[in-house]
Design a protein around this motif. Structure first.
Motif, mmCIF file in Angstrom:
data_model
loop_
_atom_site.group_PDB
_atom_site.id
_atom_site.type_symbol
_atom_site.label_atom_id
_atom_site.label_comp_id
_atom_site.label_asym_id
_atom_site.label_seq_id
_atom_site.Cartn_x
_atom_site.Cartn_y
_atom_site.Cartn_z
ATOM 1 N N GLN A 431 -8.461 6.005 2.386
ATOM 2 C CA GLN A 431 -7.102 6.256 2.878
ATOM 3 C C GLN A 431 -6.427 7.377 2.074
ATOM 4 O OE1 GLN A 431 -5.041 4.522 5.248
ATOM 5 N NE2 GLN A 431 -3.265 5.722 4.644
ATOM 6 N N PRO A 434 -0.541 7.418 2.218
ATOM 7 C CA PRO A 434 0.054 7.138 3.538
ATOM 8 C C PRO A 434 0.397 8.460 4.212
ATOM 9 C CG PRO A 434 1.697 6.849 1.816
ATOM 10 C CD PRO A 434 0.406 7.206 1.114
ATOM 11 N N VAL A 453 4.848 0.817 2.255
ATOM 12 C CA VAL A 453 3.770 1.145 1.324
ATOM 13 C C VAL A 453 4.383 1.152 -0.070
ATOM 14 C CG1 VAL A 453 2.097 2.889 0.648
ATOM 15 C CG2 VAL A 453 2.631 2.575 3.057
ATOM 16 N N THR A 454 3.769 0.423 -0.977
ATOM 17 C CA THR A 454 4.341 0.372 -2.324
ATOM 18 C C THR A 454 3.735 1.480 -3.180
ATOM 19 O OG1 THR A 454 2.591 -1.059 -3.113
ATOM 20 C CG2 THR A 454 4.548 -2.136 -2.182
ATOM 21 N N ASP A 457 0.219 0.652 -4.012
ATOM 22 C CA ASP A 457 -0.746 1.007 -2.958
ATOM 23 C C ASP A 457 -1.137 2.475 -3.099
ATOM 24 O OD1 ASP A 457 -0.618 -1.473 -1.680
ATOM 25 O OD2 ASP A 457 1.099 -0.873 -0.444
ATOM 26 N N CYS A 458 -0.105 3.318 -3.237
ATOM 27 C CA CYS A 458 -0.358 4.766 -3.309
ATOM 28 C C CYS A 458 -1.257 5.090 -4.501
ATOM 29 C CB CYS A 458 0.951 5.540 -3.414
ATOM 30 S SG CYS A 458 1.896 5.529 -1.903
ATOM 31 N N ARG A 460 -3.383 3.150 -6.061
ATOM 32 C CA ARG A 460 -4.750 2.645 -5.853
ATOM 33 C C ARG A 460 -5.510 3.555 -4.886
ATOM 34 N NH1 ARG A 460 -6.012 -0.797 -1.926
ATOM 35 N NH2 ARG A 460 -3.846 -1.460 -1.753
ATOM 36 N N TRP A 461 -4.838 3.929 -3.781
ATOM 37 C CA TRP A 461 -5.505 4.795 -2.791
ATOM 38 C C TRP A 461 -5.911 6.128 -3.428
ATOM 39 C CZ3 TRP A 461 -1.345 3.869 1.540
ATOM 40 C CH2 TRP A 461 -1.634 2.662 2.196
#
Ligand code: BGC
Length: 741
Positions: A431, A434, A453-454, A457-458, A460-461
């Motif tokens: 991913q 986002p 989206v936290t 999350d960003c 980790r992606w």
């Protein structure tokens, strides 16, 4: 019904019944008659108006249209059917590339086929009129609606306008698979100041006539059944109340005799525009200008009868408008069969059928523009590759107008790639980021909220993406605008990729030298940073239902990119509006005077866009022989009588694969009674060549190509020198000159 009978029908109608034919209902209204919403909350639409309105917007589906038509006809004393209209912009259920991407195909004939396909899918679902094509000329990439246009060139736009109209309407409006086309937005809507939607348009008469009007004219000449007014002013007067524009130019000069509809609430908007004091005056001015249908406000239904009774407006103006509306219904064959073409079984058979999907894929493949390629693309099946980015696992690739088609019908890129690579391939999918950070403003017809989206999350992606990038031979980054960052009410001042994606881009480029970027967008973006660092850049716009397979096939070399830019990609947003066919200046910046400061130039950036109009690479290469002309002189009188010069150029495929090149012809009038553009596109031809193969392409240059509106207002060719350029983009130096006497 025989057209003569329409006049009799008109005589039988009461004044109110006639006026209600001029009202277009929004869908919410008919669906919930007792619970009016949206534009109708003010309660100006009575039950009578709703029951007698002539047309309705955005109702579709064979079952629903049948239901509403049945209910409508129960109350219609003269058996006049309701007309159903919808924005079918780039497909109905099978979605094909957005119009700007179609411009990049340089293939109006294919757009005609696409329009035919959309008409067929829409017709069986009860759509009788589509609010397409939008033929507005566009030069400012900040304006979100550039995605609905075919670009910055009047000649190219005109060809698409005609092709789309012909495609939608077929041989006859009464055919079961034809829908009426509505050319919009008349006129000049594509030039809002500073690219801000609905803003003022300020164009000189000359620019308006020579550059902005031709595509509307082409659509009208092709027989468009309808035209839509624009939101903007023309010479200070809102289009929807602009008598000169509508009666003199559209109906008079262009000979349009079809139905003229206002854009959404545009008649009422003449009040905030400061052109009309109240709804009464707005109704009067729009009728006077010749606007036949009021889209959604009820202003005609509410005001016109009183105005007639008070002797302020003539009933004959209403008769004229209603007759045009009845004529359209009649030409569509609705008096014979108000349920014409409605067919639930056909919906199941035709929508998204394999043939339609194949056509959508072909169009998508033709529309992709390879902006840069330092040998990274195409990828072989054996290359170890990491596919990274928010468009890897995303179905939102249809563009902002495709609110009917479900994204469930769209394959993600990851799904398509996994099926093609099979088990055990050295391929990873991440991913990365986002599309947009939560909270970024977007504007759209569908769901307008972004997934939460936290920051975690960003992070980790991003980490996963960098890991994958480190171990792969090549990275393909699938990045882009959100589908609702372009389209109506989606102007942007900063036309770069979203920050969150640029962070991903930088991190991936730091981890791997072989990065190819695939860019989704509804407009030209500022891709300077991307094109500096990525080894390859492929612009894919908003490709539609078959996005995934078309992209996969292109980047893996199963097909070869051939698109050419229909709109300049700026070097920086500060250049915008930048377009290739700018007027000549007294202080041009040429290589010989590069050091001269007092030139028309910027201190900090070049004048040239990053990628010019007409530009696009291939997986093969093409070389051009010097352009030639069959003679160096022509007589203007003979040109007028049909004589033409012939400009030829030989193009050779000098690479290793078969490819398609769009050979373009540009003309420049060296000295004229009014200043002319640096150059103007006057022809193009697509040639497909095998490696080593050559072909000579010849263009006819006659009165049509050489003439313009001279200082005296006449159209003609002036004596003097002309330059003809032929090559693979608007910057080609390959030129020959000739003289007209
Ligand atoms: C748009 C038109 C469109 C109409 C109906 C307006 O807001 O400007 O292009 O056809 O809505 O949906």
């Amino acid at each position: 019904m025989k057209p003569e009978k329409l006049w009799n029908l008109l005589q039988e109608m009461t004044l109110e019944e006639k006026i209600h034919q001029m009202l277009q209902l929004p869908n919410a209204c008919y669906q919930q008659k007792n619970n009016l919403t949206g534009a109708l909350e003010d309660g100006t639409l009575t039950r009578e108006m709703i029951e007698q309105a002539g047309s309705i917007l955005s109702v579709y589906g064979a079952k629903e249209v049948r239901r509403i038509q049945e209910e409508y006809l129960k109350h219609q004393p003269h058996g006049i059917p309701l007309l159903f209209m919808l924005d079918v912009i780039n497909g109905y259920q099978t979605v094909y590339p957005i119009p700007l991407a179609q411009g990049a195909m340089f293939d109006p004939a294919l757009s005609k086929e696409l329009a035919q396909m959309a008409a067929k899918e829409a017709a069986v679902s009860g759509v009788q009129v589509t609010f397409s094509p939008m033929v507005d000329l566009v030069r400012d990439a900040r304006w979100g609606r550039v995605m609905e246009s075919t670009g910055e060139d009047p000649y190219l736009n005109g060809l698409y306008a005609a092709a789309m109209v012909e495609g939608y309407q077929g041989d006859s409006l009464s055919d079961p698979y034809s829908v009426a086309a509505c050319v919009k937005h008349f006129a000049g809507y594509g030039a809002p100041d500073a690219g801000r939607d609905y803003n003022t348009v300020e164009l000189s008469d000359r620019t308006f006539e020579e550059y902005y009007l031709p595509a509307y004219r082409a659509g009208v000449d092709a027989g468009a059944a309808m035209v839509m007014t624009s939101f903007n002013t023309v010479n200070g007067i809102p289009a929807s109340g602009n008598r000169k524009l509508m009666r003199d130019v559209l109906r008079g000069e262009m000979g349009f005799d079809g139905v003229l509809i206002s854009d959404w609430a545009a008649i009422a908007e003449m009040i905030p525009h400061g052109y009309c004091a109240d709804r009464k005056e707005a109704a009067q001015r729009a009728l006077d200008a010749g606007v036949d249908i009021d889209m959604t406000t009820g202003i005609y239904s509410e005001q016109l009868a009183d105005l007639v009774r008070a002797g302020v407006v003539q009933e004959s103006l209403i008769d004229e408008a209603v007759l045009r509306i009845l004529t359209l219904k009649n030409e569509l064959g609705l008096f014979e069969d108000p349920y014409k073409s409605l067919n639930e079984e056909a919906e199941r058979q035709i929508h998204l059928c394999p043939e339609h999907r194949a056509l959508a894929r072909k169009a998508a493949e033709e529309s992709f523009v390879l902006l840069k390629n330092d040998g990274v693309l195409p990828l072989s099946k054996e290359t170890s590759v990491a596919y990274i980015g928010p468009y890897v696992n995303n179905r939102e690739m249809l563009g902002s107008w495709s609110f009917i088609a479900s994204t469930d019908t769209v394959q993600t890129f990851e799904e398509a790639a996994k099926a093609w690579y099979g088990e055990g391939a050295a391929v990873r999918y991440c991913q990365g980021a986002p599309v947009l950070e939560t909270g970024t403003p977007i504007s759209g017809l569908g769901s307008q909220t972004l997934p939460q989206v936290t920051e975690a999350d960003c992070d980790r992606w991003l980490r996963e993406a960098v890991e994958a990038a480190k171990t792969a031979d090549t990275v393909v980054l699938l990045l882009g605008e959100h589908r609702f960052q372009s389209g109506e009410a989606a102007s942007r001042a900063d036309i770069t990729l979203p920050d969150v994606q640029m962070r991903l881009f930088e991190a991936v480029c730091a981890a791997n030298d072989n990065v190819a970027a695939v860019i989704f967008s509804g407009r030209p973006l500022d891709l300077r940073r991307v094109s500096q660092k990525a080894k390859a850049v492929l612009e894919v716009w908003m490709p539609g239902t078959e996005a995934a397979s078309a992209i996969l096939r292109t980047i893996t070399g199963q097909c070869c990119p051939q698109g050419k830019l229909p709109m300049s990609f700026p070097y920086a947003v500060g250049q915008v509006p930048v377009h290739y066919n700018e007027f000549r200046t007294g202080r041009p910046l040429t290589p010989e005077v590069e050091a001269d400061r007092f030139r028309s130039r910027y201190l900090d950036i070049p004048n040239e866009p990053l990628y010019p109009f007409g530009y696009g690479l291939s997986y093969t290469s093409f070389s051009y022989q010097p352009v030639t002309i069959d003679r160096e002189e022509a007589q203007i009188a003979a040109l007028k009588a049909g004589d033409a010069l012939h400009v030829s150029v030989t193009v050779t495929n000098t690479g290793k694969v078969t490819g398609t090149e769009t050979v373009q012809l540009y003309l420049c009038d060296v000295a004229a009674s009014v200043v002319r553009p640096v150059k103007e596109l006057k022809g193009f031809q697509k040639v497909t060549l095998a490696p080593g193969e050559s072909q000579t392409v010849t263009f006819s240059v006659g009165f049509k190509e050489l003439s313009f509106t001279m200082a005296d207002g006449e159209r003609g060719v002036e004596p003097g020198t002309f330059i003809a350029y032929a090559g693979g983009d608007s910057r080609t130096p390959n030129a020959v000159s000739f003289v007209c006497r």
